[in-house]
Write an enzyme that holds these catalytic residues in place. Structure first.
Site, PDB file in Angstrom:
ATOM      1  N   ARG A   1       0.720  -1.308  -0.070  1.00  0.00           N
ATOM      2  CA  ARG A   1      -0.059   0.066   0.050  1.00  0.00           C
ATOM      3  C   ARG A   1       1.119   1.170   0.108  1.00  0.00           C
ATOM      4  NH1 ARG A   1      -2.610  -2.902   4.628  1.00  0.00           N
ATOM      5  NH2 ARG A   1      -4.516  -3.923   3.744  1.00  0.00           N
TER       6      ARG A   1
ATOM      7  N   ASP B   1     -16.111  -1.116  -3.747  1.00  0.00           N
ATOM      8  CA  ASP B   1     -16.229  -2.432  -3.356  1.00  0.00           C
ATOM      9  C   ASP B   1     -17.621  -2.717  -3.152  1.00  0.00           C
ATOM     10  OD1 ASP B   1     -14.351  -4.258  -1.095  1.00  0.00           O
ATOM     11  OD2 ASP B   1     -16.378  -4.659  -0.952  1.00  0.00           O
ATOM     12  N   SER B   2     -17.879  -4.278  -3.140  1.00  0.00           N
ATOM     13  CA  SER B   2     -19.291  -4.544  -3.199  1.00  0.00           C
ATOM     14  C   SER B   2     -20.050  -4.670  -2.010  1.00  0.00           C
ATOM     15  CB  SER B   2     -19.587  -5.726  -4.096  1.00  0.00           C
ATOM     16  OG  SER B   2     -18.636  -6.943  -3.529  1.00  0.00           O
TER      17      SER B   2
ATOM     18  N   ASP C   1      -7.200  -5.342  -6.203  1.00  0.00           N
ATOM     19  CA  ASP C   1      -6.761  -6.312  -5.172  1.00  0.00           C
ATOM     20  C   ASP C   1      -8.014  -7.222  -4.864  1.00  0.00           C
ATOM     21  OD1 ASP C   1      -5.519  -7.482  -3.176  1.00  0.00           O
ATOM     22  OD2 ASP C   1      -6.004  -5.840  -1.630  1.00  0.00           O
TER      23      ASP C   1
ATOM     24  N   CYS D   1      -4.276 -12.840  -4.537  1.00  0.00           N
ATOM     25  CA  CYS D   1      -4.021 -13.453  -3.156  1.00  0.00           C
ATOM     26  C   CYS D   1      -4.083 -14.958  -3.262  1.00  0.00           C
ATOM     27  CB  CYS D   1      -4.399 -12.799  -2.054  1.00  0.00           C
ATOM     28  SG  CYS D   1      -6.411 -12.988  -2.110  1.00  0.00           S
TER      29      CYS D   1
HETATM   30  N1  SAH Z   1      -7.503  -3.900  -0.765  1.00  0.00           N
HETATM   31  C1  SAH Z   1      -8.078  -4.037   0.448  1.00  0.00           C
HETATM   32  C2  SAH Z   1      -8.408  -5.552   0.657  1.00  0.00           C
HETATM   33  C3  SAH Z   1      -9.295  -6.318  -0.311  1.00  0.00           C
HETATM   34  S1  SAH Z   1     -10.101  -7.729   0.021  1.00  0.00           S
HETATM   35  C4  SAH Z   1      -7.080  -3.581   1.568  1.00  0.00           C
HETATM   36  O1  SAH Z   1      -6.033  -3.215   1.113  1.00  0.00           O
HETATM   37  O2  SAH Z   1      -7.513  -3.612   2.780  1.00  0.00           O
HETATM   38  C5  SAH Z   1     -11.089  -8.055  -1.363  1.00  0.00           C
HETATM   39  C6  SAH Z   1     -12.367  -6.972  -1.334  1.00  0.00           C
HETATM   40  O3  SAH Z   1     -13.086  -7.457  -2.306  1.00  0.00           O
HETATM   41  C7  SAH Z   1     -13.380  -7.229  -0.296  1.00  0.00           C
HETATM   42  O4  SAH Z   1     -13.548  -5.897   0.575  1.00  0.00           O
HETATM   43  C8  SAH Z   1     -14.668  -7.723  -0.767  1.00  0.00           C
HETATM   44  O5  SAH Z   1     -15.846  -7.004  -0.306  1.00  0.00           O
HETATM   45  C9  SAH Z   1     -14.400  -7.123  -2.118  1.00  0.00           C
HETATM   46  N2  SAH Z   1     -15.158  -7.841  -3.230  1.00  0.00           N
HETATM   47  C10 SAH Z   1     -15.317  -9.081  -3.374  1.00  0.00           C
HETATM   48  N3  SAH Z   1     -15.948  -9.614  -4.658  1.00  0.00           N
HETATM   49  C11 SAH Z   1     -16.308  -8.393  -5.094  1.00  0.00           C
HETATM   50  C12 SAH Z   1     -16.801  -7.744  -6.378  1.00  0.00           C
HETATM   51  N4  SAH Z   1     -17.345  -8.647  -7.326  1.00  0.00           N
HETATM   52  N5  SAH Z   1     -17.002  -6.571  -6.643  1.00  0.00           N
HETATM   53  C13 SAH Z   1     -16.448  -5.797  -5.770  1.00  0.00           C
HETATM   54  N6  SAH Z   1     -15.948  -6.001  -4.589  1.00  0.00           N
HETATM   55  C14 SAH Z   1     -15.683  -7.294  -4.185  1.00  0.00           C
END
Ligand code: SAH
Length: 457
Positions: A263, A312-313, A361, A401
């Protein structure tokens, strides 16, 4: 002690450091070593017990936690014949803390993964240690925002700590009490390089709800095990930013600690880009933002010209993002957006929107190898669409990941996406996880996080 005898040749992977024995690799299960003359009797393994693993030639390979109901029949936790008592857990926890110290992580200030399962020789056990102050104390004592760690330390004294634990193997699950007692003792009494013990945690929460528990025949389990959590959340500092953690509600163990350094680096790279045209808005799209990890860093360290859409969803995740945005006084630079990323990228493409940076991510699309094909399509699609949205010279930060997706395959997939988009890419840097998620050599699954920083032309 029961013995698991492998089929011929199955010991090679284990000798190279891989700690698992799959059920199909076991040839026989025998009872304790027989007297010289007697033939060993066949035995049946019980979930959670420990057993010795031997090659077909009877070479000793190690002692393991077993679960006959899982495809992973045994997880080796030691190369020698040590038991799984409190003393064992204490030794392992000390070693794990030593490793973090050696890697340069200052656990007095930094929230970090204290135990990373197999990679810390504790199969199926994850412990994250969060260090900070109850948010309400920070609110009360530090009126001026943004807050700084040193100011909090001056006013409130040393930070507290809370543990978030996941038990993902049967043999660990049934030893929960020992594990917790051992962790508390080590933290309370043992000094490492940190000039004294880290201190007893104020609270311990269990977050054993990962779907892999089902494969072990375990139900999900969540709840406070010891002490308590501050009702208003915990304020932790990461790279000088504050994050409010509500561990009861958060995903996984609460916060994605493995991306901590990525980050900051992402913020630097995006900031350098923004600095090339001062006074002009530099628009960045943070996809899968969760509680704003990347977006907050970019807004703080990337300079005032960075403007982020953080998508985010999950409405709950975005609620967290809004809270963090306010705590860091970054409201002007970050706009939350609740959306499915596949749809969002498609929409932006249709509207011919363009960005200077895109961060991807996503969650692990492939949680296991058999799901890889479908996952590859998903990764390729988001990368292709992200590349198309980037202005020439723009930055793509693309993560995965999924341990089932190897780094080289991931790079190739991005290369294919670039070719399909008709764009050229330069790889500036290819990164992985923070060192509090150590990589066990021979156990490729532990090297799971990939973070490519690309410049797109
Ligand atoms: N970048 C973040 C961690 C991401 S974790 C950090 O630095 O802390 C992955 C995220 O993707 C989760 O918050 C989850 O709610 C979201 N997510 C999963 N599927 C999704 C989709 N189809 N569209 C949008 N967000 C999604």
């Amino acid at each position: 002690m029961k013995r698991i005898i492998l089929k011929p040749g199955e010991e090679t992977r284990i000798i190279r450091g891989h700690p698992w024995v799959y059920a199909v690799e076991a040839d026989q299960i025998l009872s304790s070593p027989p007297p010289r003359t007697a033939t060993p009797a066949a035995a049946v393994l019980e979930a959670g017990e420990i057993a010795d693993v031997e090659s077909a030639q009877r070479t000793y390979l190690g002692r393991a936690l077993v679960n006959p109901h899982s495809r992973i029949l045994a997880r080796i936790y030691s190369p020698s014949k040590e038991g799984l008592d409190r003393g064992f857990f204490k030794r392992r926890f000390r070693e794990a803390l030593e490793r973090r110290f050696a890697a340069g992580i200052d656990l007095r200030q930094t929230s970090a993964r204290m135990v990373f399962a197999e990679a810390d020789f504790l199969p199926g056990l994850i412990i994250d240690r969060y260090t900070g102050w109850p948010l309400e104390d920070l609110e009360r004592s530090l009126p001026e925002r943004p807050w700084a760690f040193d100011a909090a330390l001056r006013v409130l004294g040393p930070p507290g700590s809370w543990l978030s634990i996941q038990l993902l193997a049967y043999g660990m699950d049934i030893r929960r009490e020992e594990i917790i007692a051992a962790a508390a003792e080590v933290l309370e009494r043992d000094a490492f390089g940190f000039a004294g013990p880290l201190g007893l945690p104020q609270g311990i929460i269990e977050k054993s709800s990962a779907p892999v528990r089902e494969l072990e025949g375990l139900r999900p389990r969540e709840g406070i095990i010891k002490g308590s959590l501050p009702p208003g959340g915990i304020g932790i500092f990461e790279n000088g930013l504050i994050f409010c953690l509500r561990l009861e509600e958060g995903q996984k163990t609460g916060h994605y600690l493995d991306q901590r350094e990525n980050r900051l680096q992402a913020a630097r790279v995006l900031g350098n880009l923004a600095a090339r045209s001062p006074g002009r808005e530099c628009r960045v799209l943070d996809c899968y933002t969760y509680t704003g990890g990347f977006a907050l860093h970019a807004a703080r360290y990337g300079g005032p010209d960075l403007r982020l859409i953080a998508a985010d969803s999950s409405a709950a995740a975005l609620e967290g993002l809004r809270r963090n945005r306010a705590l860091n006084a970054l409201e002007d630079q970050i706009s939350p957006m609740e959306a499915d990323i596949f749809g969002l990228l498609r929409d932006f493409e249709r509207k011919k929107e363009r960005f200077s940076g895109v961060i991807l991510d996503p969650p692990a699309f492939a949680k296991r190898r058999s799901a890889l094909e479908g996952a590859l399509r998903g990764y390729k699609e988001i990368n292709l669409r992200a590349i198309k949205l980037l202005l020439p010279g723009g930055i793509l930060i693309s993560c995965s990941c999924s341990h089932a997706l190897e780094a080289e395959r991931f790079k190739r997939l991005i290369a294919e996406a670039a070719a399909d988009a008709g764009r050229r890419l330069a790889l500036l840097e290819f990164r992985s996880q923070t060192p509090d998620h150590p990589v066990l050599i021979g156990y490729g699954e532990s090297c799971y996080l990939k973070c490519g920083v690309y410049r797109v032309y």
